[in-house]
Design a protein around this motif. Structure first.
Motif, PDB file in Angstrom:
ATOM      1  N   ALA A   4      -3.278  -4.332  -9.023  1.00 38.12           N
ATOM      2  CA  ALA A   4      -3.854  -3.049  -8.635  1.00 38.12           C
ATOM      3  C   ALA A   4      -5.057  -3.322  -7.735  1.00 38.12           C
ATOM      4  O   ALA A   4      -5.912  -4.135  -8.074  1.00 38.12           O
ATOM      5  CB  ALA A   4      -4.288  -2.265  -9.861  1.00 38.12           C
ATOM      6  N   VAL A   5      -5.085  -2.671  -6.568  1.00 40.30           N
ATOM      7  CA  VAL A   5      -6.201  -2.845  -5.632  1.00 40.30           C
ATOM      8  C   VAL A   5      -6.625  -1.485  -5.102  1.00 40.30           C
ATOM      9  O   VAL A   5      -5.870  -0.521  -5.147  1.00 40.30           O
ATOM     10  CB  VAL A   5      -5.834  -3.776  -4.445  1.00 40.30           C
ATOM     11  N   SER A   6      -7.829  -1.430  -4.573  1.00 36.87           N
ATOM     12  CA  SER A   6      -8.341  -0.202  -3.978  1.00 36.87           C
ATOM     13  C   SER A   6      -7.866  -0.106  -2.525  1.00 36.87           C
ATOM     14  O   SER A   6      -7.906  -1.082  -1.775  1.00 36.87           O
ATOM     15  CB  SER A   6      -9.869  -0.186  -4.002  1.00 36.87           C
ATOM     16  N   LEU A   7      -7.425   1.077  -2.141  1.00 38.14           N
ATOM     17  CA  LEU A   7      -7.024   1.342  -0.756  1.00 38.14           C
ATOM     18  C   LEU A   7      -8.103   2.122  -0.005  1.00 38.14           C
ATOM     19  O   LEU A   7      -7.864   2.646   1.079  1.00 38.14           O
ATOM     20  CB  LEU A   7      -5.708   2.126  -0.732  1.00 38.14           C
ATOM     21  N   PHE A   8      -9.302   2.177  -0.572  1.00 38.78           N
ATOM     22  CA  PHE A   8     -10.390   2.987  -0.047  1.00 38.78           C
ATOM     23  C   PHE A   8     -10.672   2.741   1.431  1.00 38.78           C
ATOM     24  O   PHE A   8     -10.931   3.680   2.179  1.00 38.78           O
ATOM     25  CB  PHE A   8     -11.664   2.740  -0.875  1.00 38.78           C
ATOM     26  N   ILE A   9     -10.620   1.492   1.883  1.00 39.64           N
ATOM     27  CA  ILE A   9     -10.978   1.209   3.281  1.00 39.64           C
ATOM     28  C   ILE A   9      -9.779   1.198   4.224  1.00 39.64           C
ATOM     29  O   ILE A   9      -9.941   0.976   5.420  1.00 39.64           O
ATOM     30  CB  ILE A   9     -11.807  -0.086   3.410  1.00 39.64           C
ATOM     31  N   MET A  10      -8.583   1.445   3.694  1.00 41.63           N
ATOM     32  CA  MET A  10      -7.391   1.521   4.545  1.00 41.63           C
ATOM     33  C   MET A  10      -7.229   2.965   5.038  1.00 41.63           C
ATOM     34  O   MET A  10      -7.625   3.908   4.357  1.00 41.63           O
ATOM     35  CB  MET A  10      -6.147   1.109   3.765  1.00 41.63           C
ATOM     36  N   SER A  11      -6.650   3.143   6.210  1.00 42.50           N
ATOM     37  CA  SER A  11      -6.382   4.494   6.709  1.00 42.50           C
ATOM     38  C   SER A  11      -5.372   5.185   5.796  1.00 42.50           C
ATOM     39  O   SER A  11      -4.412   4.547   5.346  1.00 42.50           O
ATOM     40  CB  SER A  11      -5.817   4.444   8.130  1.00 42.50           C
ATOM     41  N   PRO A  12      -5.571   6.469   5.523  1.00 39.78           N
ATOM     42  CA  PRO A  12      -4.640   7.190   4.646  1.00 39.78           C
ATOM     43  C   PRO A  12      -3.195   7.107   5.149  1.00 39.78           C
ATOM     44  O   PRO A  12      -2.935   7.230   6.345  1.00 39.78           O
ATOM     45  CB  PRO A  12      -5.142   8.631   4.703  1.00 39.78           C
ATOM     46  N   GLY A  13      -2.275   6.851   4.234  1.00 40.10           N
ATOM     47  CA  GLY A  13      -0.858   6.829   4.565  1.00 40.10           C
ATOM     48  C   GLY A  13      -0.343   5.555   5.204  1.00 40.10           C
ATOM     49  O   GLY A  13       0.820   5.474   5.558  1.00 40.10           O
ATOM     50  N   THR A  14      -1.189   4.528   5.360  1.00 37.87           N
ATOM     51  CA  THR A  14      -0.739   3.304   6.019  1.00 37.87           C
ATOM     52  C   THR A  14      -0.119   2.302   5.060  1.00 37.87           C
ATOM     53  O   THR A  14       0.557   1.380   5.494  1.00 37.87           O
ATOM     54  CB  THR A  14      -1.886   2.601   6.771  1.00 37.87           C
ATOM     55  N   VAL A  15      -0.358   2.458   3.752  1.00 39.39           N
ATOM     56  CA  VAL A  15       0.144   1.511   2.767  1.00 39.39           C
ATOM     57  C   VAL A  15       0.942   2.263   1.709  1.00 39.39           C
ATOM     58  O   VAL A  15       0.527   3.321   1.237  1.00 39.39           O
ATOM     59  CB  VAL A  15      -1.014   0.745   2.094  1.00 39.39           C
ATOM     60  N   ALA A  16       2.100   1.711   1.368  1.00 38.70           N
ATOM     61  CA  ALA A  16       2.969   2.315   0.348  1.00 38.70           C
ATOM     62  C   ALA A  16       3.285   1.271  -0.715  1.00 38.70           C
ATOM     63  O   ALA A  16       3.153   0.063  -0.466  1.00 38.70           O
ATOM     64  CB  ALA A  16       4.262   2.809   0.999  1.00 38.70           C
ATOM     65  N   PRO A  17       3.696   1.701  -1.902  1.00 38.60           N
ATOM     66  CA  PRO A  17       4.091   0.738  -2.922  1.00 38.60           C
ATOM     67  C   PRO A  17       5.133  -0.242  -2.372  1.00 38.60           C
ATOM     68  O   PRO A  17       6.068   0.154  -1.680  1.00 38.60           O
ATOM     69  CB  PRO A  17       4.682   1.614  -4.031  1.00 38.60           C
ATOM     70  N   GLY A  18       4.943  -1.525  -2.642  1.00 35.78           N
ATOM     71  CA  GLY A  18       5.852  -2.558  -2.164  1.00 35.78           C
ATOM     72  C   GLY A  18       5.413  -3.212  -0.862  1.00 35.78           C
ATOM     73  O   GLY A  18       5.955  -4.246  -0.475  1.00 35.78           O
ATOM     74  N   ASP A  19       4.425  -2.626  -0.168  1.00 35.17           N
ATOM     75  CA  ASP A  19       3.908  -3.236   1.052  1.00 35.17           C
ATOM     76  C   ASP A  19       3.093  -4.477   0.710  1.00 35.17           C
ATOM     77  O   ASP A  19       2.554  -4.614  -0.387  1.00 35.17           O
ATOM     78  CB  ASP A  19       3.007  -2.260   1.819  1.00 35.17           C
ATOM     79  N   PHE A  20       2.988  -5.387   1.665  1.00 39.65           N
ATOM     80  CA  PHE A  20       2.177  -6.588   1.522  1.00 39.65           C
ATOM     81  C   PHE A  20       0.818  -6.323   2.158  1.00 39.65           C
ATOM     82  O   PHE A  20       0.744  -5.799   3.270  1.00 39.65           O
ATOM     83  CB  PHE A  20       2.826  -7.776   2.240  1.00 39.65           C
ATOM     84  N   VAL A  21      -0.256  -6.681   1.451  1.00 34.91           N
ATOM     85  CA  VAL A  21      -1.608  -6.505   1.976  1.00 34.91           C
ATOM     86  C   VAL A  21      -2.442  -7.745   1.680  1.00 34.91           C
ATOM     87  O   VAL A  21      -2.159  -8.496   0.754  1.00 34.91           O
ATOM     88  CB  VAL A  21      -2.318  -5.270   1.373  1.00 34.91           C
ATOM     89  N   ILE A  22      -3.475  -7.939   2.487  1.00 36.44           N
ATOM     90  CA  ILE A  22      -4.485  -8.951   2.200  1.00 36.44           C
ATOM     91  C   ILE A  22      -5.567  -8.252   1.396  1.00 36.44           C
ATOM     92  O   ILE A  22      -6.018  -7.157   1.764  1.00 36.44           O
ATOM     93  CB  ILE A  22      -5.059  -9.557   3.491  1.00 36.44           C
ATOM     94  N   VAL A  23      -5.992  -8.893   0.302  1.00 35.16           N
ATOM     95  CA  VAL A  23      -6.990  -8.307  -0.585  1.00 35.16           C
ATOM     96  C   VAL A  23      -8.234  -9.181  -0.585  1.00 35.16           C
ATOM     97  O   VAL A  23      -8.150 -10.407  -0.693  1.00 35.16           O
ATOM     98  CB  VAL A  23      -6.440  -8.186  -2.027  1.00 35.16           C
ATOM     99  N   HIS A  24      -9.381  -8.522  -0.462  1.00 34.18           N
ATOM    100  CA  HIS A  24     -10.663  -9.218  -0.546  1.00 34.18           C
ATOM    101  C   HIS A  24     -11.536  -8.445  -1.520  1.00 34.18           C
ATOM    102  O   HIS A  24     -11.729  -7.234  -1.351  1.00 34.18           O
ATOM    103  CB  HIS A  24     -11.324  -9.295   0.830  1.00 34.18           C
ATOM    104  N   VAL A  25     -12.027  -9.117  -2.519  1.00 34.05           N
ATOM    105  CA  VAL A  25     -12.854  -8.551  -3.595  1.00 34.05           C
ATOM    106  C   VAL A  25     -12.315  -7.215  -4.121  1.00 34.05           C
ATOM    107  O   VAL A  25     -13.056  -6.278  -4.347  1.00 34.05           O
ATOM    108  CB  VAL A  25     -14.354  -8.453  -3.227  1.00 34.05           C
TER     109      VAL A  25
END
Length: 57
Positions: A4-25
């Motif tokens: 579970a990660v925060s999507l707070f700094i990502m643009s709304p609607g750019t990430v969906a469940p199953g997408d790959f993301v880089i996570v920092h802190v």
């Protein structure tokens, strides 16, 4: 890996469940396509392979 990660700094609607993301802190900071995620994992595995055993996380 699933986490579970925060999507707070990502643009709304750019990430969906199953997408790959880089996570920092705990924050997703960049979305990756599947081949970028695979390459990133390979590089991380190689870096971990070059560290002395007492320095692995």
């Amino acid at each position: 890996m699933h986490r579970a990660v925060s999507l707070f700094i990502m643009s709304p609607g750019t990430v969906a469940p199953g997408d790959f993301v880089i996570v920092h802190v705990g924050y997703a900071i960049q979305k990756l396509v599947a081949h970028e995620a695979s390459t990133t994992w390979e590089l991380i595995d190689k870096m971990h392979g070059t560290l002395p055993p007492d320095q692995h996380a």
